[in-house]
Design a protein around this motif. Sequence first.
Motif, mmCIF file in Angstrom:
data_model
loop_
_atom_site.group_PDB
_atom_site.id
_atom_site.type_symbol
_atom_site.label_atom_id
_atom_site.label_comp_id
_atom_site.label_asym_id
_atom_site.label_seq_id
_atom_site.Cartn_x
_atom_site.Cartn_y
_atom_site.Cartn_z
ATOM 1 N N SER A 14 55.279 -133.033 35.924
ATOM 2 C CA SER A 14 55.131 -133.226 37.373
ATOM 3 C C SER A 14 55.778 -132.081 38.140
ATOM 4 O O SER A 14 55.240 -131.616 39.155
ATOM 5 C CB SER A 14 55.771 -134.556 37.793
ATOM 6 O OG SER A 14 55.095 -135.649 37.208
ATOM 7 N N ALA A 15 56.933 -131.620 37.652
ATOM 8 C CA ALA A 15 57.664 -130.560 38.343
ATOM 9 C C ALA A 15 56.911 -129.232 38.324
ATOM 10 O O ALA A 15 56.967 -128.462 39.287
ATOM 11 C CB ALA A 15 59.050 -130.385 37.720
ATOM 12 N N ILE A 16 56.191 -128.957 37.233
ATOM 13 C CA ILE A 16 55.486 -127.677 37.130
ATOM 14 C C ILE A 16 53.996 -127.811 37.423
ATOM 15 O O ILE A 16 53.276 -126.804 37.466
ATOM 16 C CB ILE A 16 55.688 -127.038 35.729
ATOM 17 C CG1 ILE A 16 55.034 -127.886 34.634
ATOM 18 C CG2 ILE A 16 57.173 -126.809 35.444
ATOM 19 C CD1 ILE A 16 55.036 -127.221 33.269
ATOM 20 N N GLY A 17 53.528 -129.047 37.607
ATOM 21 C CA GLY A 17 52.125 -129.261 37.930
ATOM 22 C C GLY A 17 51.175 -128.910 36.815
ATOM 23 O O GLY A 17 50.062 -128.428 37.056
ATOM 24 N N GLN A 18 51.610 -129.185 35.576
ATOM 25 C CA GLN A 18 50.750 -128.839 34.432
ATOM 26 C C GLN A 18 50.977 -129.823 33.293
ATOM 27 O O GLN A 18 52.107 -130.234 33.018
ATOM 28 C CB GLN A 18 51.064 -127.415 33.944
ATOM 29 C CG GLN A 18 50.197 -126.966 32.777
ATOM 30 C CD GLN A 18 50.470 -125.524 32.377
ATOM 31 O OE1 GLN A 18 50.853 -124.691 33.207
ATOM 32 N NE2 GLN A 18 50.303 -125.212 31.116
ATOM 33 N N LYS A 19 49.902 -130.196 32.621
ATOM 34 C CA LYS A 19 49.992 -131.062 31.453
ATOM 35 C C LYS A 19 50.508 -130.248 30.267
ATOM 36 O O LYS A 19 50.074 -129.113 30.041
ATOM 37 C CB LYS A 19 48.605 -131.642 31.131
ATOM 38 C CG LYS A 19 48.580 -132.599 29.951
ATOM 39 C CD LYS A 19 49.316 -133.878 30.253
ATOM 40 C CE LYS A 19 49.233 -134.854 29.066
ATOM 41 N NZ LYS A 19 50.103 -136.038 29.272
ATOM 42 N N LEU A 20 51.434 -130.834 29.515
ATOM 43 C CA LEU A 20 52.013 -130.133 28.364
ATOM 44 C C LEU A 20 51.678 -130.874 27.068
ATOM 45 O O LEU A 20 50.810 -130.481 26.331
ATOM 46 C CB LEU A 20 53.527 -129.987 28.549
ATOM 47 C CG LEU A 20 53.967 -129.147 29.749
ATOM 48 C CD1 LEU A 20 55.467 -129.264 29.996
ATOM 49 C CD2 LEU A 20 53.573 -127.693 29.555
ATOM 50 N N GLY A 21 52.402 -131.925 26.764
ATOM 51 C CA GLY A 21 52.098 -132.726 25.574
ATOM 52 C C GLY A 21 52.514 -132.093 24.272
ATOM 53 O O GLY A 21 51.881 -132.330 23.232
ATOM 54 N N LEU A 22 53.595 -131.294 24.281
ATOM 55 C CA LEU A 22 54.066 -130.664 23.043
ATOM 56 C C LEU A 22 55.128 -131.540 22.394
ATOM 57 O O LEU A 22 56.165 -131.812 23.001
ATOM 58 C CB LEU A 22 54.646 -129.276 23.337
ATOM 59 C CG LEU A 22 55.054 -128.457 22.105
ATOM 60 C CD1 LEU A 22 53.809 -128.055 21.294
ATOM 61 C CD2 LEU A 22 55.842 -127.215 22.512
ATOM 62 N N PRO A 23 54.911 -131.989 21.157
ATOM 63 C CA PRO A 23 55.929 -132.797 20.470
ATOM 64 C C PRO A 23 57.216 -131.996 20.247
ATOM 65 O O PRO A 23 57.174 -130.783 20.016
ATOM 66 C CB PRO A 23 55.265 -133.143 19.135
ATOM 67 C CG PRO A 23 53.806 -132.916 19.342
ATOM 68 C CD PRO A 23 53.703 -131.811 20.334
ATOM 69 N N VAL A 24 58.340 -132.704 20.306
ATOM 70 C CA VAL A 24 59.649 -132.085 20.082
ATOM 71 C C VAL A 24 60.365 -132.885 18.999
ATOM 72 O O VAL A 24 60.662 -134.070 19.188
ATOM 73 C CB VAL A 24 60.491 -132.057 21.371
ATOM 74 C CG1 VAL A 24 61.804 -131.315 21.131
ATOM 75 C CG2 VAL A 24 59.717 -131.409 22.509
ATOM 76 N N LEU A 25 60.625 -132.252 17.875
ATOM 77 C CA LEU A 25 61.257 -132.930 16.739
ATOM 78 C C LEU A 25 62.742 -132.608 16.655
ATOM 79 O O LEU A 25 63.178 -131.526 17.027
ATOM 80 C CB LEU A 25 60.596 -132.505 15.422
ATOM 81 C CG LEU A 25 59.393 -133.308 14.932
ATOM 82 C CD1 LEU A 25 58.270 -133.280 15.950
ATOM 83 C CD2 LEU A 25 58.922 -132.798 13.573
#
Length: 301
Positions: A255-266
């Motif tokens: 929301s803050a950057i106005g872009q969809k990301l969806g990168l998993p973080v392990l």
Amino acid sequence: MASSTLKYAYFPGCVAQGACRELYISTSVLTQALGIELIELKKASCCGSGTFKEDSQLLEDTVNARNIALAEELNLPLLTHCSTCQGVIGHVDERLKEFQETDPGYIDEVNGFLKKEGCSPYKGSSEVKHLLWALVGDYGLEALQERVTRKLSGLKCAAFYGCYLLRGQTTIPFDDPFNPESMENLFRAVGATPVYYRGRTQCCGWPISSYATKQAFKMAGTHIQEAMEAGADCMVTPCPLCHLNLDSRQPEVESAIGQKLGLPVLHLPQLVALALGISPKQLGLSKHIVSTQPLLEKLGF
């Protein structure tokens, strides 16, 4: 092959026992699989995450001298899987060991407070060691590679070291604080491909998130975007606080950057344990905010 007698006084820290419970679980599963014995320091207290010294350096030193003394009672190194805990407790240990030579009166003052609480004195006889250093330096990458039963071939991993692990102490083992390779070497040992990007050694934004929330989210978003642009399938971090800002808050970051990301973080132990053939369910990979399913499907789980 690494010795099965590796033993540590285990300092899990706060976040792994709360918001990132999957880190606590995966560390336990991984170390058991590798034959590493952890004796949890049940009486340990929060390291303070670097905030105690804002009020009093003596407070930070005393609290963490006590944590170290608990490990010294066991004649074991103190092991943590939290980069922030590593940076804070490791820095205190460095300070106090130096003061044993240059300012013994300060050590007496710290130990005086510990004595009032019925605690053992700080002796400076232990080490403070992150799980990453234990895997790389004590267990050894060659020995770890021998234990791999499910190579993570084709998986592109972006390390996110963060601040404290690299620069919380004057010296760190097994790596360069400005051009680190320990996590990338660990990725290679389990069959994954390391991805390099500019933000991997920078701050995740968590330390300023309470008073500059939007800026913190933008920092995290920049790092995630850079990792994705470099081709990463996931980020891997040795710090649960970084994990909170990069995974748990990724919807707010979007929301803050106005872009969809969806990168998993392990979490680091989750990645290594997958290569040992341990199931995603055992490692708590369903507990992440950003779904790890695409990553697991790529690995054939």
